[in-house]
Write a protein that holds these residues in place. Sequence first.
Motif, mmCIF file in Angstrom:
data_model
loop_
_atom_site.group_PDB
_atom_site.id
_atom_site.type_symbol
_atom_site.label_atom_id
_atom_site.label_comp_id
_atom_site.label_asym_id
_atom_site.label_seq_id
_atom_site.Cartn_x
_atom_site.Cartn_y
_atom_site.Cartn_z
ATOM 1 N N TRP A 144 -4.234 -23.974 63.372
ATOM 2 C CA TRP A 144 -3.960 -23.550 61.992
ATOM 3 C C TRP A 144 -2.536 -23.919 61.588
ATOM 4 O O TRP A 144 -2.295 -24.343 60.465
ATOM 5 C CB TRP A 144 -4.176 -22.060 61.827
ATOM 6 C CG TRP A 144 -5.593 -21.601 61.988
ATOM 7 C CD1 TRP A 144 -6.735 -22.324 61.799
ATOM 8 C CD2 TRP A 144 -6.013 -20.295 62.376
ATOM 9 N NE1 TRP A 144 -7.832 -21.554 62.046
ATOM 10 C CE2 TRP A 144 -7.425 -20.306 62.394
ATOM 11 C CE3 TRP A 144 -5.338 -19.144 62.713
ATOM 12 C CZ2 TRP A 144 -8.169 -19.183 62.736
ATOM 13 C CZ3 TRP A 144 -6.084 -18.017 63.045
ATOM 14 C CH2 TRP A 144 -7.480 -18.039 63.059
ATOM 15 N N GLN A 187 -2.326 -27.607 60.908
ATOM 16 C CA GLN A 187 -2.955 -27.909 59.628
ATOM 17 C C GLN A 187 -2.060 -27.477 58.467
ATOM 18 O O GLN A 187 -1.899 -28.201 57.486
ATOM 19 C CB GLN A 187 -4.321 -27.228 59.516
ATOM 20 C CG GLN A 187 -5.068 -27.567 58.251
ATOM 21 C CD GLN A 187 -5.423 -29.045 58.156
ATOM 22 O OE1 GLN A 187 -5.841 -29.656 59.126
ATOM 23 N NE2 GLN A 187 -5.256 -29.622 56.992
ATOM 24 N N ALA A 188 -1.447 -26.300 58.579
ATOM 25 C CA ALA A 188 -0.559 -25.818 57.516
ATOM 26 C C ALA A 188 0.647 -26.745 57.361
ATOM 27 O O ALA A 188 1.043 -27.088 56.246
ATOM 28 C CB ALA A 188 -0.095 -24.395 57.811
ATOM 29 N N LYS A 189 1.227 -27.175 58.482
ATOM 30 C CA LYS A 189 2.374 -28.089 58.433
ATOM 31 C C LYS A 189 1.967 -29.402 57.784
ATOM 32 O O LYS A 189 2.683 -29.927 56.922
ATOM 33 C CB LYS A 189 2.909 -28.333 59.848
ATOM 34 C CG LYS A 189 4.111 -29.244 59.889
ATOM 35 C CD LYS A 189 4.628 -29.402 61.311
ATOM 36 C CE LYS A 189 5.813 -30.324 61.382
ATOM 37 N NZ LYS A 189 6.335 -30.467 62.739
ATOM 38 N N ASN A 202 -0.462 -29.896 55.651
ATOM 39 C CA ASN A 202 -0.698 -29.664 54.224
ATOM 40 C C ASN A 202 0.608 -29.614 53.434
ATOM 41 O O ASN A 202 0.705 -30.184 52.349
ATOM 42 C CB ASN A 202 -1.474 -28.364 54.003
ATOM 43 C CG ASN A 202 -2.909 -28.460 54.451
ATOM 44 O OD1 ASN A 202 -3.454 -29.533 54.652
ATOM 45 N ND2 ASN A 202 -3.534 -27.310 54.653
ATOM 46 N N VAL A 203 1.610 -28.946 53.975
ATOM 47 C CA VAL A 203 2.904 -28.855 53.297
ATOM 48 C C VAL A 203 3.556 -30.234 53.212
ATOM 49 O O VAL A 203 4.036 -30.643 52.147
ATOM 50 C CB VAL A 203 3.840 -27.855 54.017
ATOM 51 C CG1 VAL A 203 5.260 -27.961 53.499
ATOM 52 C CG2 VAL A 203 3.327 -26.431 53.855
#
Length: 97
Positions: free
Chosen positions: A65, A68-70, A72-73
Motif C-alpha cells: 500500500w 502504491q501511495a508513493k 500515486n503521489v
Amino acid sequence: MNDHFADIFTETACPSQDKLLAYVKGELSASERHEVEMHLQDCELCSEAVEGLSAISRKDQIPGWLRQAKWNVLHSLRRKNRRKKKRTTTSTSPSWR
C-alpha cells in the motif's frame, strides 16, 4: 524518474517507513524501540503514522500500500509539473499571426 521528485519521502531525520512498521509489529530490539519512542515524542507526523499503522489489521499488506501511495503521489506531481511546463511553454511562444 525525475530527480526533482526522487527523494521526497527520504530527506528527513524521521525513522524509515520500514523501521516504523517494524516498531508497530514489535520486531525491533529494545534499543531500537527506545530510539523510535524518543522520536515519536517530538514528531507529530510519525506519531500519527504509527497510530494509523497500528490500526491496520493486515500489516503484511502495508508495504504494498505504501509503495502504491508513493507511486500515486509521484505520478500526480509529474503530471502537474508537465502541465505547468506546457502552460509556460505555450504562453511564452511567439505568435506568428
